[in-house]
Design an enzyme around this catalytic site. Sequence first.
Site, PDB file in Angstrom:
ATOM      1  N   HIS A 184       0.833  -1.214   0.000  1.00 46.27           N
ATOM      2  CA  HIS A 184       0.000   0.000   0.000  1.00 46.27           C
ATOM      3  C   HIS A 184       0.864   1.260   0.000  1.00 46.27           C
ATOM      4  CE1 HIS A 184      -3.601   2.385   0.794  1.00 46.27           C
ATOM      5  NE2 HIS A 184      -2.991   2.952   1.827  1.00 46.27           N
ATOM      6  N   GLU A 236       8.339  -3.571  -4.997  1.00 45.00           N
ATOM      7  CA  GLU A 236       8.696  -4.907  -5.503  1.00 45.00           C
ATOM      8  C   GLU A 236       9.593  -4.851  -6.723  1.00 45.00           C
ATOM      9  OE1 GLU A 236       5.143  -3.762  -7.992  1.00 45.00           O
ATOM     10  OE2 GLU A 236       5.738  -3.485  -5.900  1.00 45.00           O
ATOM     11  N   TYR A 484      -4.244   0.010  -7.893  1.00 39.62           N
ATOM     12  CA  TYR A 484      -5.362  -0.676  -8.544  1.00 39.62           C
ATOM     13  C   TYR A 484      -4.814  -1.251  -9.845  1.00 39.62           C
ATOM     14  CZ  TYR A 484      -8.663   1.564  -5.295  1.00 39.62           C
ATOM     15  OH  TYR A 484      -9.342   1.969  -4.169  1.00 39.62           O
TER      16      TYR A 484
END
Length: 545
Positions: A184, A236, A484
Amino acid sequence: MNCSAFSFWFVCKIIFFFLSFHIQISIANPRENFLKCFSKHIPNNVANPKLVYTQHDQLYMSILNSTIQNLRFISDTTPKPLVIVTPSNNSHIQATILCSKKVGLQIRTRSGGHDAEGMSYISQVPFVVVDLRNMHSIKIDVHSQTAWVEAGATLGEVYYWINEKNENLSFPGGYCPTVGVGGHFSGGGYGALMRNYGLAADNIIDAHLVNVDGKVLDRKSMGEDLFWAIRGGGGENFGIIAAWKIKLVAVPSKSTIFSVKKNMEIHGLVKLFNKWQNIAYKYDKDLVLMTHFITKNITDNHGKNKTTVHGYFSSIFHGGVDSLVDLMNKSFPELGIKKTDCKEFSWIDTTIFYSGVVNFNTANFKKEILLDRSAGKKTAFSIKLDYVKKPIPETAMVKILEKLYEEDVGAGMYVLYPYGGIMEEISESAIPFPHRAGIMYELWYTASWEKQEDNEKHINWVRSVYNFTTPYVSQNPRLAYLNYRDLDLGKTNHASPNNYTQARIWGEKYFGKNFNRLVKVKTKVDPNNFFRNEQSIPPLPPHHH
């Protein structure tokens, strides 16, 4: 053939056979090779609880499925990791990276499991999942108004423990309490305090990242370029985030909320929407006025069942009831807000009210619900998001709302969330998330459902709405939000020499002009592209450095 020649030929055949056999074994057993490597780095002893799970372990499936938030991906056909590692400290992450590199496995890192495309636990090539569930400590320093939060913590845990220390402090993250902070924060992270303080990523002041070489870096040792990249550019891409240091923010002792339902014919709803879209982003930053639209079945005055579109207008206001009612009656009298529509809450109760894990009509909720990682109902879902820079014409909005009738009753929903406030003042290059000045609101289309066999039907409905709204939203590029994630925007073939060109198509939608800087950071810190997925930042090929 003479004896010496035969002997040489025979020895060569034997060597070739053993080499082939060894290569086949090493290819066939990347899991075993990983486990051997991992156990060398992390000896298994009594002080070390079980860290590694394979498909032979009884708990493997329950651990894998426990934080898959999108039930679309709980199926036999979803690719499964060869190994799940549940680290409890940085050394376990270091060993996972080094061993995955050594044996040729990719890594997927999962914090809360909310990735919209399941990419924190799915890969099309052999892979390891690093599940951060055991790294969830939160250390709060009220004096400096900062906290160190491990990447496996949830937003609910962050809000709960800050509130335990000081009821007038919080953090500007998202609404859903089961979302993990690892992903997040690194994708941006917007929520109830965005118009006051910006995104979660705007309020990060340090981090611990384990890089491709297995080194643990903080802000000073990673340098400002990499620190910039992981705050909104997707952690990531660059390593595994182990922890964040966050800046706490002041919240009011009381806030006022309302959530009013408007059930009328579509043209009436569109009139309210039009007023909303022209005013919500201009309000003072202490007011968030959001809206959503969904279909429901009702019984009309003649006793007949019919499906109608309902509009909900909901507020979070930093202040009391009287001030909010006065403001709404002056600025948006069409909503007809009365005192009886409003409730005054503490900030933590406001957080719970909008968390999606309690009934809106329930007043007696306890804040411990924020610690429940299984709170809220899981469904299969699909979601797409747009940014709106100019008002959508009323005639177009009528048609957009009518498209809700093409979906099952209550399955499709549009959510509209206002920007403005401090978001207008933050530079689009401050962090990789670029969507700042000029954005009126975000508009997302979502569908949720129960049955796997209905996946395509609902996914296609979301796609059809997204296609229909093309002329009315941001363009050149049509903007998107990393948190999203949407694989329809494009995938990158990392084996292709054109991978930068492919990635730019979706990269500029997420990151705008910041995409090229992200590529430069990636090229510097992970030139061999170890940390990759279908939508990861590619490094430039060597001759372009």
